[in-house]
Design a protein around this motif. Structure first.
Motif, mmCIF file in Angstrom:
data_model
loop_
_atom_site.group_PDB
_atom_site.id
_atom_site.type_symbol
_atom_site.label_atom_id
_atom_site.label_comp_id
_atom_site.label_asym_id
_atom_site.label_seq_id
_atom_site.Cartn_x
_atom_site.Cartn_y
_atom_site.Cartn_z
ATOM 1 N N ARG A 147 40.749 -98.050 55.880
ATOM 2 C CA ARG A 147 42.009 -97.761 56.523
ATOM 3 C C ARG A 147 42.493 -96.233 55.356
ATOM 4 N NH1 ARG A 147 42.836 -102.991 58.288
ATOM 5 N NH2 ARG A 147 43.288 -103.017 60.622
ATOM 6 N N TYR A 150 41.060 -93.115 55.166
ATOM 7 C CA TYR A 150 41.862 -92.480 56.435
ATOM 8 C C TYR A 150 43.684 -92.252 55.932
ATOM 9 C CZ TYR A 150 37.365 -93.344 58.515
ATOM 10 O OH TYR A 150 35.873 -93.786 59.489
ATOM 11 N N HIS A 151 44.128 -93.082 55.720
ATOM 12 C CA HIS A 151 45.155 -91.891 55.593
ATOM 13 C C HIS A 151 45.276 -91.214 54.340
ATOM 14 C CE1 HIS A 151 47.236 -95.820 56.707
ATOM 15 N NE2 HIS A 151 46.443 -95.596 57.394
ATOM 16 N N MET A 154 44.047 -87.787 55.776
ATOM 17 C CA MET A 154 45.399 -86.910 56.367
ATOM 18 C C MET A 154 46.022 -86.406 56.034
ATOM 19 S SD MET A 154 46.025 -90.277 59.489
ATOM 20 C CE MET A 154 45.145 -90.866 60.828
ATOM 21 N N ASP A 159 47.204 -81.007 62.713
ATOM 22 C CA ASP A 159 47.888 -81.765 63.214
ATOM 23 C C ASP A 159 46.528 -82.226 64.387
ATOM 24 O OD1 ASP A 159 50.296 -81.931 63.276
ATOM 25 O OD2 ASP A 159 50.953 -80.438 64.133
ATOM 26 N N ARG A 162 44.509 -84.265 62.203
ATOM 27 C CA ARG A 162 44.753 -85.578 62.050
ATOM 28 C C ARG A 162 44.587 -86.721 63.520
ATOM 29 N NH1 ARG A 162 50.419 -85.252 59.196
ATOM 30 N NH2 ARG A 162 50.227 -84.641 57.442
ATOM 31 N N ASP A 163 44.837 -85.541 64.070
ATOM 32 C CA ASP A 163 44.447 -86.215 65.888
ATOM 33 C C ASP A 163 42.657 -86.813 65.786
ATOM 34 O OD1 ASP A 163 46.789 -86.456 67.170
ATOM 35 O OD2 ASP A 163 46.068 -84.274 67.965
ATOM 36 N N ARG A 166 42.512 -89.942 63.731
ATOM 37 C CA ARG A 166 42.867 -91.755 64.228
ATOM 38 C C ARG A 166 41.145 -91.452 65.032
ATOM 39 N NH1 ARG A 166 47.777 -87.614 64.635
ATOM 40 N NH2 ARG A 166 48.950 -88.548 63.135
ATOM 41 N N GLN A 167 41.142 -91.205 66.005
ATOM 42 C CA GLN A 167 39.909 -91.331 66.695
ATOM 43 C C GLN A 167 39.140 -91.853 65.634
ATOM 44 O OE1 GLN A 167 38.911 -88.302 69.109
ATOM 45 N NE2 GLN A 167 40.669 -87.668 70.024
ATOM 46 N N MET A 169 39.410 -93.209 62.375
ATOM 47 C CA MET A 169 40.136 -94.353 62.441
ATOM 48 C C MET A 169 40.058 -95.634 63.011
ATOM 49 S SD MET A 169 43.319 -94.253 60.593
ATOM 50 C CE MET A 169 44.818 -96.531 59.961
ATOM 51 N N ALA A 170 40.468 -95.122 64.592
ATOM 52 C CA ALA A 170 40.397 -96.437 65.470
ATOM 53 C C ALA A 170 38.886 -96.694 65.956
ATOM 54 C CB ALA A 170 40.878 -95.882 67.238
#
Length: 247
Positions: A147, A150-151, A154, A159, A162-163, A166-167, A169-170
């Protein structure tokens, strides 16, 4: 045992009368009687003649005699030499045994210290856990820091980026959950906070999770052995002192 007693004992053992033995030695019966009654002390030649008649060595004849009897014969050179050699051998054996007792005391003491302080056999258990298999090329601590990667991405990203992150990362989170396969190890020795073991498809990273006190039977046996060896050495010293102390 006195000299005369020993002489009479050996004569009777060979079924010889006083006259027969006196004749074999070449002396008067009266003189042999004096020797057997400790009223006379044999000369060096006479002792040799007696030994020849009995077909016996000097050591065999003298071994049972008391210290007082030996002193009465000490003017005979062969007897004096035998006494000196015997005393030397006894002193030599005594020194060897004293060294053995000293070693026993030292070894026993070391075993007691090692057993009581758990210097050789540890009395702690270390529990480690691995969350899953790390694939080649991945960080050894991928299950705990994925994690964070990925942070970091970011930071300073737009923006839209980042989206997208996040995808990813999920998606990575779902993958890591599926890959989780915990495996526990309990070690008797400390392996560090982290250590790695290679496996068939990569490696496993083990992290220390708990330290527990345990009872190690090996230390109990080491203590028992130490006390036995120590007491054996001390008893040896005490026994030697009793045997050789001055009256």
């Amino acid at each position: 045992m006195k000299f005369g007693e020993r002489l009479k004992q050996l004569r009777q053992r060979q079924n010889l009368t006083q006259p027969e033995m006196a004749q074999a030695i070449g002396i008067e019966q009266s003189y042999l009687s004096k020797l057997e009654n400790d009223k006379s002390v044999p000369s060096a030649d006479m002792l040799d003649a007696i030994l020849g008649c009995l077909n016996m060595s000097l050591q065999q004849f003298l071994s049972p005699l008391s210290a007082t009897a030996m002193n009465s014969l000490s003017t005979i050179p062969a007897v004096k030499e035998w006494q000196s050699n015997t005393q030397y051998n006894l002193q030599r054996k005594r020194k060897i045994w004293l060294k053995i007792y000293a070693i026993a005391v030292i070894v026993g003491s070391c075993c007691i210290v090692a057993g009581s302080q758990a210097l050789i056999f540890g009395e702690k258990s270390y529990q480690y856990v691995s969350k899953g298999i790390v694939y080649p090329g991945e960080s050894k601590e991928v299950f705990s820091n994925w994690r964070h990667i990925y942070h970091q991405q970011m930071e300073g990203a737009s923006d839209e980026q980042r989206d997208e992150i996040r995808q990813k990362m999920a998606s990575k989170g779902v993958e890591m959950i599926k890959r989780e396969n915990e495996y526990y190890l309990v070690e008797s020795n400390y392996q560090g906070e982290l250590f790695n073991i290679d496996v068939e498809s990569g490696s496993r990273t083990f992290r220390l999770t708990a330290v527990k006190d345990t009872i190690n039977r090996a230390n109990q046996l080491l203590l028992l052995l130490g006390w036995l060896v120590l007491l054996t050495g001390l008893l040896g010293y005490i026994n030697d002192w009793r045997l050789h102390r001055q009256p």
